[in-house]
Design a protein around this motif. Sequence first.
Motif, PDB file in Angstrom:
ATOM      1  N   SER A   1      12.104  -9.053  -0.320  1.00 48.86           N
ATOM      2  CA  SER A   1      11.221  -8.775  -1.668  1.00 48.86           C
ATOM      3  C   SER A   1       9.731  -8.975  -1.678  1.00 48.86           C
ATOM      4  N   TYR A   2       9.123  -9.912  -0.862  1.00 50.73           N
ATOM      5  CA  TYR A   2       7.814 -10.261  -0.735  1.00 50.73           C
ATOM      6  C   TYR A   2       7.188  -8.886   0.219  1.00 50.73           C
ATOM      7  N   TYR A   3       7.814  -8.605   1.121  1.00 49.71           N
ATOM      8  CA  TYR A   3       7.444  -7.615   2.029  1.00 49.71           C
ATOM      9  C   TYR A   3       7.285  -6.345   1.276  1.00 49.71           C
ATOM     10  N   GLY A   4       8.258  -6.039   0.387  1.00 55.27           N
ATOM     11  CA  GLY A   4       8.159  -4.672  -0.343  1.00 55.27           C
ATOM     12  C   GLY A   4       7.182  -4.935  -1.402  1.00 55.27           C
ATOM     13  N   THR A   5       7.021  -5.700  -2.038  1.00 54.95           N
ATOM     14  CA  THR A   5       5.863  -5.809  -2.969  1.00 54.95           C
ATOM     15  C   THR A   5       4.393  -5.540  -2.399  1.00 54.95           C
ATOM     16  N   LYS A   6       4.346  -6.143  -1.251  1.00 56.42           N
ATOM     17  CA  LYS A   6       3.204  -5.840  -0.523  1.00 56.42           C
ATOM     18  C   LYS A   6       2.796  -4.402  -0.142  1.00 56.42           C
ATOM     19  N   CYS A   7       3.845  -3.556   0.162  1.00 56.74           N
ATOM     20  CA  CYS A   7       3.798  -2.270   0.419  1.00 56.74           C
ATOM     21  C   CYS A   7       3.394  -1.398  -0.679  1.00 56.74           C
ATOM     22  N   LEU A   8       4.108  -1.832  -1.792  1.00 56.56           N
ATOM     23  CA  LEU A   8       3.818  -1.122  -3.150  1.00 56.56           C
ATOM     24  C   LEU A   8       2.260  -1.684  -3.622  1.00 56.56           C
ATOM     25  N   GLY A   9       2.061  -2.777  -3.487  1.00 56.78           N
ATOM     26  CA  GLY A   9       0.474  -3.172  -3.658  1.00 56.78           C
ATOM     27  C   GLY A   9      -0.310  -2.479  -2.875  1.00 56.78           C
ATOM     28  N   PHE A  10      -0.052  -2.108  -1.756  1.00 61.33           N
ATOM     29  CA  PHE A  10      -0.918  -1.252  -0.903  1.00 61.33           C
ATOM     30  C   PHE A  10      -1.134   0.107  -1.318  1.00 61.33           C
ATOM     31  N   LEU A  11       0.186   0.349  -1.724  1.00 61.08           N
ATOM     32  CA  LEU A  11      -0.055   2.148  -2.248  1.00 61.08           C
ATOM     33  C   LEU A  11      -0.601   2.215  -3.553  1.00 61.08           C
ATOM     34  N   LEU A  12      -0.175   1.304  -4.356  1.00 59.99           N
ATOM     35  CA  LEU A  12      -0.613   1.689  -5.886  1.00 59.99           C
ATOM     36  C   LEU A  12      -1.545   0.584  -6.466  1.00 59.99           C
ATOM     37  N   GLY A  13      -1.876  -0.559  -5.803  1.00 57.62           N
ATOM     38  CA  GLY A  13      -2.588  -1.521  -6.315  1.00 57.62           C
ATOM     39  C   GLY A  13      -1.740  -2.932  -6.658  1.00 57.62           C
ATOM     40  N   ALA A  14      -2.323  -3.727  -6.682  1.00 52.33           N
ATOM     41  CA  ALA A  14      -1.887  -5.226  -6.508  1.00 52.33           C
ATOM     42  C   ALA A  14      -1.349  -5.673  -8.023  1.00 52.33           C
TER      43      ALA A  14
END
Length: 474
Positions: free
Chosen positions: A381-394
């Motif tokens: 879950s941590y990995y996935g949130t970082k991927c989305l944060g990179f794409l759409l913002g933290a």
Amino acid sequence: MSAFLEWFEKIAVAFADAAWGLPLLALLLGGGIFFLIFSRFVPYRHFGHGLEILTGKYEDPTAPGDINHFQALSSALAATVGMGNIGGVAIAIVMGGPGALFWMWISAIVGMATKFFTCTLAVMYRGKDTSGKVQGGPMYFITEGLGKKWKPLAVFFAIAGLIGCAPMFQSNQLTQIVRDEIMIPAGMVAEQATFWGDFTLGLIIVGVVSLVIFGGIKRIGQVAASLVPLMVFIYVVSVLYIILSNITEVPYYLTLIVTDAFTGEAVAGGAVGTVIITGIRRAAFSNEAGIGLEAMAHGAARTREPVREGLVAMLEPLIDTIIVCSMTALAILMTGVWLTTDADGVTLTAQAFSEGIPYIGVYVLILCVIIFSITTMFTYSYYGTKCLGFLLGAERQHYYNYFYIFSILLGSVASITAVISLIDGMFAMMAIPTMTASILLSPKVYRAAKDYFQRMRDEELAGYDDDDDDDDDV
């Protein structure tokens, strides 16, 4: 619903088979061999130093990062030492035969060098998200190390990571073992109508996982650091009991593993290519070397020395694939269940435990599966949130957790073939940008390693000189 799941399985299998072709095998295995030779075996020669770092000897509380070296390793191992070692190894033997384990070993050996390079880069080129917080991982070392013009490659990794980080395999195998070994024998669910039983189990898993994943990496690191050693200990002791009970057969099966790797006669019908591809695919899923996910956990390590984190990270393929996966494979082979049943995945491993440890073996495995799969879901879950944060913002990355819990439900009711194929395909997609960028940046890692070990030698020599001076004063 059944029609949708059948369609989903066909698409996933076709995607995975296309992704895991010769080019990707050359990139992963060939890239690892390149790292091994290019590094002149430096990380292997300093294996002991990596263990010293892990004990906290060089801990710097003022260094940037969120978690210490041990927590970073535990978080990464929570994702890698998991269902890939229990259900994944069983799948490898069913699809590729005993020889698949040999190619898992080869992948792990070269994967140690790959981990050293990718996880050193994760700290060396940490970037900042839109909230200004320091982050690590392939998408950041691509943009920070290679430049903004390479951002499309980083975006490609992050998009693949959104699905690749989904915990469908873990929820699938957890529901499978509880259904097959507890619910059906107890008459709680009919064997012909398991959908709603699996769905209910999926909802329970969602509730447990949600309690931790919304707490972020610090809570994940704390939970993983306490549970990972326990789960490894219980599992290793159990498998050792099976192996020691059949210790005289170990030489035979080790020989079978090596010979079948080049003949493929045991299961693959002489298709050696199938054995090799199966072994490398399962090794990639098991230890993630070259995939890039673990680099995000190590990128959060509290250190100013990137090389130190690379040395810690390279322990993972040894622990995960060479030790734990080998023990699982030997348990399955020695008990003979791989020849006497049509079971697949975690159910096959459960039958090996039931055969090797009568009466209680299957329940010990169920306990291990629960811990393995749940802790893996915490980290992913941590990995996935970082991927989305990179794409759409933290500020939007937390939305990933809602997709995450949905994927737990999907994995609980989908077939094992569909789930493993989808994740395999996405792992292949993540490997392309991770390995490409790591190879391009490898000279900088080598220079950093050379500088680090020179400074370590200088400090040791200075320490010896100080001791000599003290002796003279006395």
